[in-house]
Design a protein around this motif. Structure first.
Motif, short mmCIF file in Angstrom:
data_model
loop_
_atom_site.label_atom_id
_atom_site.label_comp_id
_atom_site.label_asym_id
_atom_site.label_seq_id
_atom_site.Cartn_x
_atom_site.Cartn_y
_atom_site.Cartn_z
N SER A 195 -3.65 -11.11 -20.54
CA SER A 195 -2.50 -10.85 -19.69
C SER A 195 -2.37 -9.37 -19.36
CB SER A 195 -1.22 -11.36 -20.37
OG SER A 195 -0.10 -11.14 -19.57
N TRP A 196 -2.64 -8.51 -20.33
CA TRP A 196 -2.50 -7.08 -20.09
C TRP A 196 -3.46 -6.59 -19.01
CZ3 TRP A 196 -6.63 -3.85 -20.49
CH2 TRP A 196 -7.72 -4.27 -21.26
N PHE A 197 -4.64 -7.20 -18.94
CA PHE A 197 -5.61 -6.79 -17.94
C PHE A 197 -5.11 -7.12 -16.53
CE2 PHE A 197 -9.39 -7.47 -15.30
CZ PHE A 197 -10.02 -6.25 -15.47
N TRP A 198 -4.49 -8.28 -16.38
CA TRP A 198 -3.96 -8.65 -15.07
C TRP A 198 -2.83 -7.72 -14.65
CZ3 TRP A 198 -6.07 -11.28 -11.40
CH2 TRP A 198 -7.03 -12.26 -11.70
N HIS A 199 -1.96 -7.36 -15.61
CA HIS A 199 -0.90 -6.39 -15.28
C HIS A 199 -1.50 -5.07 -14.81
CE1 HIS A 199 1.80 -9.16 -17.38
NE2 HIS A 199 2.81 -8.44 -16.92
N ALA A 200 -2.53 -4.61 -15.53
CA ALA A 200 -3.16 -3.35 -15.16
C ALA A 200 -3.88 -3.46 -13.83
CB ALA A 200 -4.15 -2.93 -16.26
N LEU A 201 -4.58 -4.58 -13.62
CA LEU A 201 -5.33 -4.76 -12.38
C LEU A 201 -4.40 -4.81 -11.17
CD1 LEU A 201 -8.12 -5.38 -11.06
CD2 LEU A 201 -7.58 -7.80 -11.37
N ILE A 202 -3.34 -5.59 -11.27
CA ILE A 202 -2.41 -5.72 -10.14
C ILE A 202 -1.73 -4.38 -9.86
CG2 ILE A 202 -0.25 -6.79 -9.41
CD1 ILE A 202 -1.14 -9.31 -10.92
N GLY A 203 -1.26 -3.68 -10.90
CA GLY A 203 -0.61 -2.39 -10.71
C GLY A 203 -1.53 -1.36 -10.08
N THR A 204 -2.76 -1.29 -10.59
CA THR A 204 -3.71 -0.31 -10.06
C THR A 204 -4.10 -0.64 -8.62
OG1 THR A 204 -4.61 -0.02 -12.30
CG2 THR A 204 -5.94 0.80 -10.47
N ALA A 205 -4.37 -1.91 -8.34
CA ALA A 205 -4.77 -2.31 -6.99
C ALA A 205 -3.64 -2.05 -5.99
CB ALA A 205 -5.17 -3.78 -6.98
N PHE A 206 -2.42 -2.41 -6.37
CA PHE A 206 -1.29 -2.20 -5.45
C PHE A 206 -1.07 -0.72 -5.21
CE2 PHE A 206 3.02 -1.89 -3.99
CZ PHE A 206 3.21 -3.03 -3.22
N GLY A 207 -1.03 0.08 -6.29
CA GLY A 207 -0.81 1.51 -6.14
C GLY A 207 -1.92 2.18 -5.35
N GLY A 208 -3.19 1.84 -5.66
CA GLY A 208 -4.30 2.44 -4.93
C GLY A 208 -4.28 2.08 -3.46
N ALA A 209 -4.01 0.80 -3.14
CA ALA A 209 -3.94 0.38 -1.75
C ALA A 209 -2.81 1.10 -1.02
CB ALA A 209 -3.75 -1.13 -1.67
N LEU A 210 -1.66 1.24 -1.69
CA LEU A 210 -0.53 1.92 -1.07
C LEU A 210 -0.87 3.37 -0.78
CD1 LEU A 210 2.40 1.75 -0.15
CD2 LEU A 210 3.11 2.21 -2.51
N GLY A 211 -1.53 4.02 -1.74
CA GLY A 211 -1.91 5.42 -1.53
C GLY A 211 -2.90 5.59 -0.40
N MET A 212 -3.91 4.73 -0.34
CA MET A 212 -4.91 4.83 0.73
C MET A 212 -4.30 4.56 2.10
SD MET A 212 -8.36 3.14 -0.91
CE MET A 212 -7.55 1.63 -1.45
N LEU A 213 -3.44 3.55 2.19
CA LEU A 213 -2.84 3.22 3.48
C LEU A 213 -1.89 4.31 3.95
CD1 LEU A 213 -2.17 -0.59 3.00
CD2 LEU A 213 -3.80 0.46 4.58
N ARG A 214 -1.18 4.91 3.03
CA ARG A 214 -0.24 5.96 3.42
C ARG A 214 -0.95 7.23 3.87
NH1 ARG A 214 4.63 7.52 0.21
NH2 ARG A 214 5.06 8.33 2.29
N GLU A 215 -2.22 7.37 3.52
CA GLU A 215 -3.02 8.49 4.02
C GLU A 215 -3.59 8.20 5.40
OE1 GLU A 215 -3.72 11.77 2.60
OE2 GLU A 215 -1.81 10.98 1.88
N GLN A 216 -3.39 6.98 5.89
CA GLN A 216 -3.90 6.58 7.20
C GLN A 216 -2.73 6.20 8.10
OE1 GLN A 216 -7.12 6.93 7.88
NE2 GLN A 216 -7.56 7.54 5.75
N ASP A 217 -1.92 7.20 8.45
CA ASP A 217 -0.71 6.95 9.24
C ASP A 217 -1.02 6.27 10.56
OD1 ASP A 217 1.36 7.73 7.60
OD2 ASP A 217 1.15 9.84 8.11
N LYS A 218 -2.09 6.71 11.22
CA LYS A 218 -2.40 6.15 12.53
C LYS A 218 -2.77 4.68 12.43
CE LYS A 218 -3.93 10.50 14.63
NZ LYS A 218 -5.05 11.23 15.27
N VAL A 219 -3.51 4.32 11.37
CA VAL A 219 -3.88 2.93 11.18
C VAL A 219 -2.64 2.08 10.88
CG1 VAL A 219 -5.20 1.33 9.74
CG2 VAL A 219 -6.19 3.53 10.40
N VAL A 220 -1.77 2.59 10.02
CA VAL A 220 -0.57 1.85 9.65
C VAL A 220 0.34 1.66 10.86
CG1 VAL A 220 1.51 1.87 8.23
CG2 VAL A 220 -0.67 2.57 7.24
#
Length: 598
Positions: A195-220
């Motif tokens: 269970s801890w791995f899924w919590h870590a995976l979901i948190g990391t994936a969501f945060g990383g995706a949010l950071g990458m997308l926010r660096e691409q203002d034109k795409v968003v």
């Protein structure tokens, strides 16, 4: 300041943010930390084995809300303001969750409190982002509509895109785990079982995706415009449907709506929400972004026109249900949403009357004012300061004690388990009621520890009335035996649709068919003999037989021990044969219906 001047100032604000290369890594680490923190707070035991306390849920809510808002609102410029806002909202969310108590104290309507809390946070975030941007670029806090609207749509698009990325990441993880399992390397497969791995995976994936997308203002922003355009295209479709619905009401009457009051309010409110979203997709966040194509423009105006009538009908439906059955937490929440829908509908109607073809210039400031009000109301209703449980308890107990509802028809289950502490306190008070029937029932219910051990109130009279409206009896004029009617009420075969009951001449058998299975066919190619597929449920709906003085369904057969023994012996000895038998079958219009029966 005029509306037009205000929106010219709004358009001058930048829509892109300062580049921050470290943002993806920082948000991925923040998501990882938040996911693991929530895991260590809640553990991996299922809720039915380990119920988290109010404190652990409050801490989990604080961490989740704070981390999420940091991800959505943080900027290199004025970063401290985003941290402060996120921390304040996170602490407030945790305090509200703690105030509402642990799961063992939850009751009916508490899910809507959580919804109300997050609705308030979702509205507060773009308001803060707009004010922060105004401070950064103009030196003073303002709430320009263009900026608020842009941040709101961007946040929604980011939310959906990030969860899509999380889903893809999870699928890839499972795929790789299975791939390595083929060569006997099960490290990733073992991790996916933790269970801890899924919590870590979901948190990391969501945060990383949010950071990458926010660096691409034109795409968003491009994705945001695409989503808005797709929704805008749907505006005239929904507008035509709702306008025709409203225009048809004077001819069809409102009787059918009142007969389905439990479904009327949610459907109408959903239409109001859909109208609000699609209309705003058309009007945009500024005059230069408004869709000027006539079909879209008039479609949005049509949606703004029908919102208030739909909300008023929902209000009447809710009022009728409250008048019949009194207050409950769910009905009070429905009433709250109806009032909000009426406020939006009235604001849009006034905007149309004042602005006519330029109604969007009036609707935009109305949206902003309503957003402030809705945010405040949502955050207030998330707290126990206004207790729908207490209001419902007082109303229902008053109906009981005044004799409006008999003790055997009173919803004791709701009082004991759905109205929270207010309901339990009232139950204790009713144990000393001067009414003997109420007192006896209250004492009985107070001893029950499981809500399912309390018998539901007798609503057979309601079901009987509904069945009578929906049931046709053949031959015409045949009376249904009272015992058979009781069985039908209990089975509820015609509670939501129309049926036909054919009683046999001997009065010992009755066949039930569903009217929807016998509608006129609509062949796609116009051939009368075209084969049309129907489901298995379109046979004989039910067969009732009078056996031993009691009515029961014909399918509920039984077999004696001697018959079972004879079958077992014959099967073992190979005594299996085929014999012709005479059976009966229902025919409608000369065509067989359903399976044959004895």
């Amino acid at each position: 300041m005029s509306d037009s001047h205000e929106f010219e100032a709004d358009e001058s604000l930048p829509t892109e943010h300062e580049h921050w290369p470290l943002r993806p890594a920082l948000l991925a680490l923040l998501g990882l930390a938040a996911g693991l923190t929530v895991y260590f707070l809640l553990g991996d035991e299922p809720y039915y084995r380990h119920t988290p306390t109010a404190l652990t849920l409050a801490l989990a809510a604080t961490v989740t809300v704070t981390a999420g808002l940091i991800g959505f609102t943080s900027e290199r410029r004025l970063w401290w303001a985003s941290l402060a806002f996120s921390a304040v909202m996170g602490v407030m969310a945790g305090a509200v969750v703690w105030w509402n108590g642990g799961p063992d104290q939850w009751s009916g309507g508490d899910g809507w409190r959580t919804f109300s809390l997050f609705l308030g946070i979702i509205i507060a975030a773009p308001l803060f982002q707009a004010a922060r941007d105004a401070v950064a670029f103009e030196g003073r806090p303002r709430f320009p509509y263009a900026s608020v609207h842009d941040h709101a749509w961007t946040n929604v698009v980011l939310w959906g895109a990030c969860w899509a990325f999380v889903g893809v990441t999870a699928l890839l993880s499972v795929l790789l785990a299975q791939l390595f399992h083929l060569i006997k390397i099960d490290i990733l497969r073992d991790l996916l079982e933790k269970s801890w791995f899924w919590h870590a995976l979901i948190g990391t994936a969501f945060g990383g995706a949010l950071g990458m997308l926010r660096e691409q203002d034109k795409v968003v922003h491009l994705l945001q415009r695409v989503v808005a355009m797709v929704l805008a295209v749907l505006a005239p479709v929904l507008a035509i449907g709702l306008i025709l619905f409203v225009l048809a009401l004077p001819f069809t009457g409102l009787g059918a709506l009142w007969e389905a009051t439990s479904a009327t309010t949610p459907l109408l409110l959903s239409c109001c929400v859909g109208s609000l979203i699609l209309a705003n997709a058309v009007i945009g966040n500024a005059p230069d972004q408004e869709r000027r194509f006539p079909a879209l423009k008039y479609g949005a105006m049509g949606l703004g026109l029908v919102m208030l009538p739909m909300a008023v009908i929902a209000a009447i439906a809710t009022g009728l249900r409250i008048g019949q059955y009194g207050f409950t937490p769910d009905r009070l929440w429905a009433l709250t949403f109806v009032v909000i829908a009426c406020a939006y509908g009235l604001a849009y109607l006034v905007s149309l009357l004042r602005g006519r073809l330029d109604w969007a210039e009036k609707a935009r400031p109305a949206n902003l004012n309503l957003a402030f009000g809705l945010c405040a109301i949502a955050l207030l209703l998330a707290t126990p300061l206004i207790s729908f449980n207490a209001i419902s308890t007082r109303d229902q107990v008053a109906r009981l004690e005044s004799g409006k509802i008999a003790p055997d028809k009173f919803d004791w289950r709701a009082l004991a388990f759905e109205f929270g502490q207010a309901g339990r306190d009232a139950l204790e008070r009713l144990k000393t009621s001067p009414n003997a029937a109420i007192k006896a029932k209250a004492i009985e219910v107070a001893k029950v520890e499981n809500r399912w051990d309390i018998q539901e109130p007798d609503r057979s009279h309601v079901q009987r009335e509904q069945m009578t409206k929906n049931l046709r009896v053949l031959p015409d004029g045949t009376a249904i035996p009272d015992a058979l009617r009781d069985v039908l009420v209990q089975d509820e075969p015609c509670y939501g649709w129309k049926c036909t009951l054919m009683i046999q001449p001997d009065g010992k058998e009755a066949l039930l068919l569903t009217d929807s299975c016998f509608e006129q066919p609509r062949p796609s190619n116009g051939r009368a003999n075209e084969k049309i597929a129907v489901g298995n449920y379109c046979g004989l709906a039910a067969r009732y037989m009078l056996i031993g003085g009691k009515w029961s369904t014909g399918e509920r057969g039984s077999i004696t021990a001697a018959e079972l023994k004879a079958k077992a012996n014959g099967y073992a000895q190979g005594q299996i044969e085929v014999r012709p038998v005479q059976r009966r079958q229902v025919f409608v219009g000369g065509q067989p219906v359903g399976d044959a029966f004895e």
